[in-house]
Design a protein around this motif. Structure first.
Motif, PDB file in Angstrom:
ATOM      1  N   GLU A  92      -1.885   0.976  -0.779  1.00 11.81           N
ATOM      2  CA  GLU A  92      -0.919   1.222   0.294  1.00 11.81           C
ATOM      3  C   GLU A  92      -1.428   0.684   1.622  1.00 11.81           C
ATOM      4  O   GLU A  92      -2.595   0.822   1.967  1.00 11.81           O
ATOM      5  N   ARG A  94      -0.087   0.990   5.601  1.00 14.43           N
ATOM      6  CA  ARG A  94       0.898   1.595   6.515  1.00 14.43           C
ATOM      7  C   ARG A  94       0.984   0.744   7.775  1.00 14.43           C
ATOM      8  O   ARG A  94       0.009   0.622   8.519  1.00 14.43           O
ATOM      9  N   LYS A 121       1.477  -2.072  -1.649  1.00 15.59           N
ATOM     10  CA  LYS A 121       2.492  -1.057  -1.335  1.00 15.59           C
ATOM     11  C   LYS A 121       2.536  -0.879   0.177  1.00 15.59           C
ATOM     12  O   LYS A 121       1.603  -0.333   0.767  1.00 15.59           O
ATOM     13  N   ASP A 123       4.073   0.678   3.530  1.00 15.22           N
ATOM     14  CA  ASP A 123       4.843   1.760   4.145  1.00 15.22           C
ATOM     15  C   ASP A 123       5.164   1.305   5.565  1.00 15.22           C
ATOM     16  O   ASP A 123       4.304   1.324   6.444  1.00 15.22           O
TER      17      ASP A 123
END
Length: 305
Positions: A92, A94, A121, A123
């Motif tokens: 992830e 962000r 991933k 965000d």
């Protein structure tokens, strides 16, 4: 201080319930309760107010929760860095930026990033509020001013400016302003001056509103301004980068024309920033290099236009 007890305390504070924390930790409620009591005894204070609807942190509990939250974020960052291999980019990331830039510039380009790193991933957090990178509210930020927080690696990416645009259909129907005073005969679509935006944008709108406009449409974000503009409602105040998406040679989209080319806001710097502790992160490096390359190509196309 016992790390295991702190981990259990953090889970209880986060869940607000012994039962829910126990489910997360795979412990019984009684085992969780014993650990909390033992921690309170070791600290000589009460960490929770207990009532029928759940648990509420005391003042001392809030202080400890702030500390365990910081610890958790740093442990997650360390774990992510450890997971980053030498050759792979995954996990992830962000990313925070403004609603306008994230919606109109960044998001349409992410296809290329996912094609190269399919296991990434992202965000994407779009808001005007400046998130605290050192406290790990986000991993990477793209901001419309130079970050002031310490311990950040920062890079100036480019500059943008606010300009006036309208569709060909609108201008054919209502005429093309030849001087700023001609705006009084048109509807201006812009962000409300009280909405969260960069100061250069606010100042530009204030200057435009001095031309005794008979009609306006104000929206609290640039995506809304764009929707009003491409639907032929008036002349929109938009970042210069939207023109690339709505040129005449882009099929299937309404073409935008620049109105009063000599009229624009002062330059708005665009910075990329991330915490010093993520300097070696493969995910951050992949995103940084992707954005840098996209901006290089964007600048090249802008020069050709």
């Amino acid at each position: 201080m016992d790390w295991d007890k702190l981990r259990i305390f953090h889970a209880v504070a986060d869940a607000g319930s012994l039962t829910h924390a126990g489910e997360t930790l795979h412990l019984s409620q009684s085992a969780v309760s014993r650990q909390i009591r033992a921690l309170e005894e070791s600290l000589g204070t009460t960490l929770f107010h207990r009532h029928a609807r759940g648990l509420i942190l005391t003042e001392q509990g809030e202080l400890l929760f702030d500390a365990t939250s910081s610890m958790t974020r740093r442990l997650e960052a360390a774990a992510a860095r450890i997971r980053d291999s030498e050759d792979e980019v995954f996990g992830e990331l962000r990313v925070t930026t403004t609603l306008g830039f994230g919606t109109l510039w960044l998001a349409p380009r992410l296809t290329k990033l996912y094609e190269k790193y399919p296991d990434l991933k992202i965000d994407l957090m779009l808001e005007e509020r400046v998130l605290d990178l050192p406290m790990r509210e986000a991993d990477v930020a793209i901001r419309m001013k130079e970050p002031s927080q310490a311990d950040l690696i920062r890079r100036r990416l480019m500059s943008v400016s606010m300009r006036l645009f309208a569709t060909k259909e609108y201008l054919d129907r209502n005429g093309r302003p030849q001087r700023p005073e001609d705006l009084s005969g048109h509807r201006l679509i812009c962000q409300n001056v009280s909405a969260a935006q960069v100061s250069a944008g606010t100042q530009f709108v204030k200057e435009l509103l001095t031309y005794d406009l008979t009609s306006t449409l104000t929206v609290n974000n640039y995506f809304g301004v764009l929707q009003g503009t491409i639907n032929h409602l008036g002349i929109g105040v938009l970042p210069d980068y939207v023109y690339e998406m709505f040129r005449e040679d882009r099929p299937g989209l309404p073409a935008l024309e620049r109105v009063l080319p000599e009229v624009e806001s002062s330059e708005i710097p665009v910075y990329l920033a991330y915490p010093e502790e993520l300097r070696q992160s493969k995910r951050v490096a992949a995103f940084r290099d992707f954005v840098t390359q996209e901006i290089t190509e964007y600048r090249k196309r802008a020069r050709e236009d």
